[in-house]
Design a protein around this motif. Structure first.
Motif, PDB file in Angstrom:
ATOM      1  N   ALA A  80       1.874   5.562   7.234  1.00  0.00           N
ATOM      2  CA  ALA A  80       1.857   5.429   6.003  1.00  0.00           C
ATOM      3  C   ALA A  80       1.270   6.910   5.331  1.00  0.00           C
TER       4      ALA A  80
ATOM      5  N   ILE B 291      -6.996   3.669  -2.794  1.00  0.00           N
ATOM      6  CA  ILE B 291      -5.580   2.873  -2.627  1.00  0.00           C
ATOM      7  C   ILE B 291      -5.638   2.447  -1.115  1.00  0.00           C
ATOM      8  N   ASP B 292      -5.573   0.975  -1.335  1.00  0.00           N
ATOM      9  CA  ASP B 292      -5.762   0.011  -0.099  1.00  0.00           C
ATOM     10  C   ASP B 292      -4.335  -0.154   0.961  1.00  0.00           C
ATOM     11  N   ILE B 293      -4.461   0.896   1.783  1.00  0.00           N
ATOM     12  CA  ILE B 293      -3.086   0.961   2.759  1.00  0.00           C
ATOM     13  C   ILE B 293      -2.686  -0.619   3.138  1.00  0.00           C
ATOM     14  N   THR B 294      -3.716  -1.280   3.929  1.00  0.00           N
ATOM     15  CA  THR B 294      -3.780  -2.513   4.643  1.00  0.00           C
ATOM     16  C   THR B 294      -5.047  -2.851   4.851  1.00  0.00           C
TER      17      THR B 294
ATOM     18  N   SER C  64      15.852   4.283   2.806  1.00  0.00           N
ATOM     19  CA  SER C  64      16.251   3.573   4.252  1.00  0.00           C
ATOM     20  C   SER C  64      17.209   2.572   3.715  1.00  0.00           C
TER      21      SER C  64
ATOM     22  N   GLY D 116       0.976   4.341  -2.651  1.00  0.00           N
ATOM     23  CA  GLY D 116       1.010   5.791  -2.345  1.00  0.00           C
ATOM     24  C   GLY D 116       2.173   6.339  -3.012  1.00  0.00           C
TER      25      GLY D 116
ATOM     26  N   THR E  53      16.299  -0.613   4.390  1.00  0.00           N
ATOM     27  CA  THR E  53      15.571  -2.169   4.256  1.00  0.00           C
ATOM     28  C   THR E  53      14.420  -1.879   3.487  1.00  0.00           C
TER      29      THR E  53
ATOM     30  N   ALA F 268      12.732   1.716   8.545  1.00  0.00           N
ATOM     31  CA  ALA F 268      12.450   2.633   7.428  1.00  0.00           C
ATOM     32  C   ALA F 268      11.568   3.625   7.519  1.00  0.00           C
ATOM     33  N   LEU F 269      11.196   3.683   9.070  1.00  0.00           N
ATOM     34  CA  LEU F 269      10.464   4.987   9.510  1.00  0.00           C
ATOM     35  C   LEU F 269      11.345   5.869  10.201  1.00  0.00           C
ATOM     36  N   GLN F 270      12.602   5.657  10.320  1.00  0.00           N
ATOM     37  CA  GLN F 270      13.583   6.406  11.022  1.00  0.00           C
ATOM     38  C   GLN F 270      13.392   6.521  12.516  1.00  0.00           C
TER      39      GLN F 270
ATOM     40  N   GLY G 143       0.969  -1.208   0.004  1.00  0.00           N
ATOM     41  CA  GLY G 143      -0.152   0.043   0.145  1.00  0.00           C
ATOM     42  C   GLY G 143       0.753   1.379  -0.014  1.00  0.00           C
ATOM     43  N   VAL G 144       1.839   1.355   0.908  1.00  0.00           N
ATOM     44  CA  VAL G 144       2.881   2.534   0.822  1.00  0.00           C
ATOM     45  C   VAL G 144       3.323   2.606  -0.790  1.00  0.00           C
TER      46      VAL G 144
ATOM     47  N   PRO H 240       2.144   9.905   5.175  1.00  0.00           N
ATOM     48  CA  PRO H 240       2.956  10.880   4.746  1.00  0.00           C
ATOM     49  C   PRO H 240       3.431  10.476   3.209  1.00  0.00           C
ATOM     50  N   HIS H 241       3.110   9.147   2.786  1.00  0.00           N
ATOM     51  CA  HIS H 241       3.381   8.713   1.601  1.00  0.00           C
ATOM     52  C   HIS H 241       2.473   8.636   0.554  1.00  0.00           C
ATOM     53  N   MET H 242       1.128   8.898   1.033  1.00  0.00           N
ATOM     54  CA  MET H 242      -0.156   9.058   0.341  1.00  0.00           C
ATOM     55  C   MET H 242      -0.349  10.382  -0.263  1.00  0.00           C
ATOM     56  N   PRO H 243      -1.052  10.589  -1.306  1.00  0.00           N
ATOM     57  CA  PRO H 243      -1.341  12.000  -1.721  1.00  0.00           C
ATOM     58  C   PRO H 243      -2.410  12.534  -0.720  1.00  0.00           C
TER      59      PRO H 243
ATOM     60  N   ARG I  32       1.706   9.659  -5.727  1.00  0.00           N
ATOM     61  CA  ARG I  32       2.191  10.890  -5.269  1.00  0.00           C
ATOM     62  C   ARG I  32       3.020  11.539  -6.641  1.00  0.00           C
TER      63      ARG I  32
ATOM     64  N   VAL J 262       0.174   2.477  12.227  1.00  0.00           N
ATOM     65  CA  VAL J 262       0.072   2.251  10.858  1.00  0.00           C
ATOM     66  C   VAL J 262      -0.359   3.623   9.915  1.00  0.00           C
TER      67      VAL J 262
ATOM     68  N   ARG K 181       5.517  -2.058  17.792  1.00  0.00           N
ATOM     69  CA  ARG K 181       4.943  -2.984  17.139  1.00  0.00           C
ATOM     70  C   ARG K 181       5.765  -3.949  16.812  1.00  0.00           C
TER      71      ARG K 181
ATOM     72  N   ARG L 121      10.060   1.180  -1.692  1.00  0.00           N
ATOM     73  CA  ARG L 121       9.361   2.645  -1.319  1.00  0.00           C
ATOM     74  C   ARG L 121      10.289   3.804  -1.703  1.00  0.00           C
TER      75      ARG L 121
ATOM     76  N   SER M 188      -4.825  -5.655   6.897  1.00  0.00           N
ATOM     77  CA  SER M 188      -4.300  -6.822   7.786  1.00  0.00           C
ATOM     78  C   SER M 188      -3.966  -6.215   9.002  1.00  0.00           C
TER      79      SER M 188
END
Lengths: 282, 282, 282
Positions: free
Chosen positions: C68, C47-50, B139, B35, B141, C252-254, B31-32, C70-73, B39, C64, C194, B145, C52
């Motif tokens: 997510a 757009i399906d982010i997730t 990143s 996105g 990993t 990946a999210l810093q 999904g990311v 910030p990466h979506m329009p 964008r 989540v 998480r 993305r 699950s």
């Protein structure tokens, strides 16, 4: 649906195809069908209803299709649950419904017929087994890719039923029968149509039949499975009963269903699909 | 494909991106990436081929990509199976194929090359590891993305390979080798390329090689795995043999495959990927 | 993102809806919501982010969503993780964020609020429980279909918050609290936010806090869980340590995370979500 602040800026809508199957998501089958559709009708938009129908479970697929289509825009409705793929006696069909002129595409094994009936029945049907839209060579095992998806895409692109197939008698389409709930002497005799993934049991009984059996909202009841009897309650939603307790309720399809709050009615009652059970006021 | 009743009303098509990965559906990775694509290139349409490639299985991903692309419209083909993500020696690449000018984007680990070869080979390739399209900070990993998805989206939006990466020699691209079936003395020696989720075994042998080995349609045969021998039949489809019986058939990719009707050939023969087996007329 | 070679040919963009839920892919719930959206706003792209998110795990869904978006329009962001669906005291809400004017739609249980806060907080909120956009009759169990999806679609079609709901005080929105990492005496005390599907543990600590604790890149460290201590290393990526070895890294999210190269940090340390642990230089 309200239209006052409707989507005035929309312009020409792309043609819509919905897609239901038992292909699952472990293989590339669904993705390949999407590609085939995009090659034939690039404008088409595809909505995946689900691809998690239990493998080869035609009746389950047919019920899910019937229940989902009212929420889908009218268009082409592609469905593939096809245990007899490749067998000569299994026809491939496309049909138009009486109401809303929905176009249904899939194997002639009953899969499409619950949905067709809920839209007033079949106005017209064609056999697409030898459609000019087929992808050659047609494989023995993947008619989703080779017959059903390209025919659905051609219909979405504006082809008529007569172009994609050969006329056939709608009466000759295969149909599946469903159990029928009934009420007698304050007893509702119902059957399990589907068991969902949370163990909720969807029955073939309507709210009218619940009422006819003398069951009252918020009142206790008995559910009998053969000789066994289980106490429960006719409730509005899960949280109306304590955790672990059985409830009868109207599900999201406005049909009778059984659940256990934070549990599984299937396990609680020890039953699954097609089971017959009796519900009576306590 | 027939075009007589084609989609005349289509107008300008949106650019197309296909997407294959081993990300699965349990996380938001897919999904990311969608996105990120939206964008950078809001017009792009994305078709998910599959995201269920076994984790880190580059060869399997490459074979699925090769087999799926002929069914996808030409466009940008994004693929990510990337066990060495973040390692300095693993390059990220984008390339253009000789036939159909398809644009492939992914790690330089062989994943893209079976598909590239089936479209006539690589006409041009660039290293996108330091692409101006990267999302900073990159990143260690999640290059799907940060590198692959944004580069694929830029290409879909019309950027050229030279804009998104640095020229590199196509000969330096990493390739994987595949086993090769052969026929000698009425014996077909073949290997398992893939085992699908139903236990069907896809072999590296063609229908021509089946014929060369003297195997005839509807005739009995032997499958040997080392010292063990199993009886079977060369059939057209599963239902041509009784339940539980082994069959050799041409699968939906027109390659030789082994299956057990309503069973698993992988379990029946006790073999999996890369196994070598001999098939002979009975 | 670079715009030099941008998508100049794009024309009017379709409105965008992102969709996150805990519905999973075993049922048709997600597909039905897509259909409901397409009926109300045919132009909308989804757009399906997730889907699950672990069932009923509101905090996980909220994290989540936050990570997510910030990466979506910018657009309408529909999220449904709703253990109290149908309960009278659970409000349904739509809100607009201060930055980027993103529109968030979902249950008022904290799910939307991490994301809202990361976009500067809530500028305006409405209660959509009695929205004129609802599908009647509203079921007790499927508000995704009956309330959230149609309201999201109406917003995508251009309806204002005031049209789809009743004004409410932003301060009354339910919020969830998160643990906070801290540093004292060269010890980083952090918590597991998480655990992903590979057993990687995402912590609530920032790279700044890692540095404050005196941890240096490529240097050894200790991770303590209660009385137990485990050796590890502060590395850039998995392959920087031998297989089976524990590493601390920026994900990946810093944010700080723990992993075992080709293994599971969750199993290695015997911990899961919410666990507290101490990290110190060795």
């Amino acid at each position: 649906m309200p239209t006052e602040h409707a989507d005035s800026n929309r312009g020409v809508q792309p043609p819509l195809i919905t897609f239901l199957s038992d292909y699952g998501h472990l293989d590339e089958f669904v993705g390949v069908c999407h590609g085939v559709i995009a090659r034939r009708c690039p404008r088409a938009r595809v909505i995946d209803i689900t691809h998690s129908i239990p493998r080869h479970d035609v009746r389950e697929g047919g019920l899910v299709l019937r229940d989902a289509l009212p929420h889908m825009p009218p268009g082409v409705h592609l469905a593939v649950v096809d245990p007899a793929v490749g067998a000569l006696e299994r026809r491939a069909v496309a049909l138009r419904t009486v109401r809303e002129e929905r176009l249904l595409v899939g194997p002639d094994n009953g899969l499409l017929m619950f949905a067709a009936e809920s839209f007033g029945g079949v106005a017209e049907a064609v056999d697409i087994g030898r459609s000019p839209e087929r992808l050659e060579p047609v494989s023995a095992t993947f008619h989703g890719r080779d017959i059903f998806a390209p025919v659905a895409a051609a219909l979405a692109a504006g082809a008529t039923l007569h172009v994609v197939g050969e006329e056939m008698a709608a009466q000759s389409l295969r149909r599946l029968t469903l159990s029928v709930a009934h009420v007698a002497q304050q007893t509702l005799t119902a059957h399990v149509l589907r068991a969902d993934n949370f163990g909720n049991l969807l029955l073939d009984a309507s709210p009218q039949q619940i009422a006819e059996a003398g069951l009252r909202r918020d009142a206790p009841l008995w559910v009998a499975v053969g000789e066994r009897r289980y106490p429960g309650r006719y409730a509005s939603t899960f949280s109306d009963v304590p955790p672990g307790e059985l409830l009868l309720y109207e599900d999201a399809l406005q049909m009778a269903a059984l659940a256990v709050n934070r549990g599984s009615a299937a396990e609680h009652l020890g039953v699954g699909r097609d089971a017959e059970l009796q519900v009576t006021p306590a």
